[in-house]
Design a protein around this motif. Structure first.
Motif, PDB file in Angstrom:
ATOM      1  N   ASP A 125       5.175  51.507  91.266  1.00 36.65           N
ATOM      2  CA  ASP A 125       6.089  50.413  90.945  1.00 36.65           C
ATOM      3  C   ASP A 125       5.503  49.076  91.397  1.00 36.65           C
ATOM      4  O   ASP A 125       4.520  49.019  92.149  1.00 36.65           O
ATOM      5  CB  ASP A 125       7.424  50.654  91.654  1.00 36.65           C
ATOM      6  CG  ASP A 125       8.427  49.549  91.421  1.00 36.65           C
ATOM      7  OD1 ASP A 125       9.047  49.529  90.343  1.00 36.65           O
ATOM      8  OD2 ASP A 125       8.582  48.676  92.304  1.00 36.65           O
ATOM      9  N   GLY A 155      11.901  52.923  88.339  1.00 40.02           N
ATOM     10  CA  GLY A 155      13.022  53.845  88.182  1.00 40.02           C
ATOM     11  C   GLY A 155      13.914  53.478  87.018  1.00 40.02           C
ATOM     12  O   GLY A 155      14.364  54.356  86.258  1.00 40.02           O
ATOM     13  N   TRP A 180       9.381  55.488  92.732  1.00 45.48           N
ATOM     14  CA  TRP A 180      10.527  54.730  93.230  1.00 45.48           C
ATOM     15  C   TRP A 180      10.718  54.892  94.732  1.00 45.48           C
ATOM     16  O   TRP A 180      11.407  54.109  95.382  1.00 45.48           O
ATOM     17  CB  TRP A 180      11.822  55.201  92.561  1.00 45.48           C
ATOM     18  CG  TRP A 180      12.205  56.598  92.984  1.00 45.48           C
ATOM     19  CD1 TRP A 180      11.836  57.765  92.398  1.00 45.48           C
ATOM     20  CD2 TRP A 180      12.989  56.963  94.124  1.00 45.48           C
ATOM     21  NE1 TRP A 180      12.339  58.845  93.086  1.00 45.48           N
ATOM     22  CE2 TRP A 180      13.054  58.379  94.156  1.00 45.48           C
ATOM     23  CE3 TRP A 180      13.643  56.246  95.120  1.00 45.48           C
ATOM     24  CZ2 TRP A 180      13.737  59.082  95.149  1.00 45.48           C
ATOM     25  CZ3 TRP A 180      14.331  56.944  96.105  1.00 45.48           C
ATOM     26  CH2 TRP A 180      14.372  58.360  96.106  1.00 45.48           C
TER      27      TRP A 180
END
Length: 417
Positions: free
Chosen positions: A75, A120, A143
């Motif tokens: 991420d 996510g 996530w």
């Protein structure tokens, strides 16, 4: 037989990816000049949400900082962490060849308050829009709060003690404390810090439940702690990573000791109980001073938590007076985060990085956008203030009730100006 010399935890490298600069140098230049980069939120999907102002990073190309195979697994908050870790290791003059010789002597510890919301959200949209076959295999890890610790250690081959602090804002200081204690117990090097990326739509919606969040739409007025018009804080993305190293190990390889992590303590007083945070924060300050062997009058500058909520600001000002006595009303106080936003766990690590740089250059950076102080504090506003800085105190409180304090001592070898 003589007692072994105690190991000191030194900061030998700093890496920053922040809204006001994606290198340590650009971050510090903007910070000491008091430049505010708070602006309207431009992230896609956030246009109609009540949050209007934030500290966005707009000049960061993850593909230029992270290899493709790691990029697709991670991420945005981990992209920041990987980039900041590289900058910190380079600053510490720890080349890959050096770290590969003793991988078990290098650990990693990071803090995260929200994890990977952007990744996510994207995968959940795939699930509900197209079906489970369209959800990528990395949804289960990207996530996760521990993703940055894991990916830094995997990417760089570090096999020493690793950890993650899953907490609210104060977790950033707690991660640095974990690193310092790991060094004192025998680990040579710990890569430590925090980065956050809380500006994806799903993440923003989650934050709207915080009563302390500012929804003001004027960037110059949305985050103004210690003033009569304080209306909460604005969030930010990015963060900082420090290389924390045993002083003797650092000196043996000719590294700079930029600062020492001298003392830390933390307490808990409960979510949004800001009046009670006065006692909890004061106790954390006393504990950090005790561990550092530091008298209150030795503190030369305070990097404040600066939540921007009237009750919380009042409690912080009173906590400084409680813990530092009369010196708490005279010591210079600053909150550079009012120019970039409050990056949750990353906020106090950015403050710690700024504190090291401030001590090196003898400059207290100002508090942007803040002028009409309504508390008994010597808050530095307008422009930077020259000062002899040997010891800094960094404070942080979390929305869920954590309080932390960190004492930093100036290093023996200042960085090149």
């Amino acid at each position: 037989m003589s007692e072994p010399h105690p190991r000191r935890a030194a900061v030998t490298g700093i890496g920053v990816v922040a809204p006001n600069g994606t290198t340590t140098e650009t971050f510090w230049k903007a910070t000491k000049e008091g430049i505010s980069v708070l602006d309207r939120v431009t992230r896609e999907g956030c246009e109609h949400l009540p949050l209007k102002v934030a500290g966005e990073i707009r000049e960061f190309d993850p593909s230029a900082a992270v290899e493709e195979r790691f990029l697709v697994q991670t991420d945005r908050f981990t992209h920041f962490a990987l980039a900041a870790a590289d900058l910190a290791l380079d600053d510490a003059s720890l080349a890959r060849a050096d770290t590969e010789r003793a991988p078990y002597s290098i650990g990693v510890v990071t803090a995260a308050g929200s994890g990977g919301g952007e990744f996510g959200q994207r995968e959940l949209q795939q699930l509900w829009g197209k079906g489970s076959r369209y959800v990528g295999p990395y949804q289960s890890i990207a996530w996760f709060y521990a993703a940055s610790t894991g990916q830094i250690s995997i990417r760089r081959g570090f096999k020493g003690p690793c950890g993650v602090v899953a907490a609210d804002e104060a977790g950033g200081l707690d991660a640095l404390a974990h690193a310092a204690r790991s060094v004192r117990r025998g680990t040579d090097v710990v890569v430590a810090g925090s980065t956050e990326a809380p500006l994806a739509p799903y993440s923003v919606v989650c934050q709207l439940g915080y009563q302390e969040l500012s929804t003001a739409d004027d960037p110059t007025r949305a985050y103004r702690p210690f003033t009569s018009t304080a209306c909460g804080f604005v969030p930010a993305e990015g963060g900082a990573v420090l290389v924390v190293e045993d002083e003797t190990t650092a000196l043996e390889r000719g590294a700079r000791t930029r600062a020492y992590l001298a003392g830390h303590a933390s307490t808990f007083t409960g979510a949004s109980r800001w009046e009670e945070s006065r006692e909890g924060l004061a106790q954390a300050i006393r504990g950090a001073l005790d561990e550092a062997g530091c008298a209150p009058e030795e503190i030369d500058v305070v990097f404040a938590d600066a939540l921007g909520v009237p009750d919380a600001d009042r409690a912080e000002a009173l906590a400084l007076a409680d813990a530092l006595g009369a010196h708490g009303r005279r010591v210079p106080v600053t909150a550079p985060k009012t120019g970039i936003g409050r990056g949750y766990c990353a906020a106090p690590v950015l403050d710690a990085a700024a504190a090291v740089l401030a001590m090196e250059q003898g400059i207290v950076p100002p508090t942007p956008n803040v002028f009409d102080i309504c508390h008994d504090l010597d808050l530095v506003t307008g422009r930077a203030r020259a000062a002899e800085l040997r010891t800094a105190l960094v404070l942080s409180r979390g929305l869920m009730g954590s309080n932390s304090a960190l004492v930093l001592r100036r290093g023996t070898a200042d960085a090149a100006q």
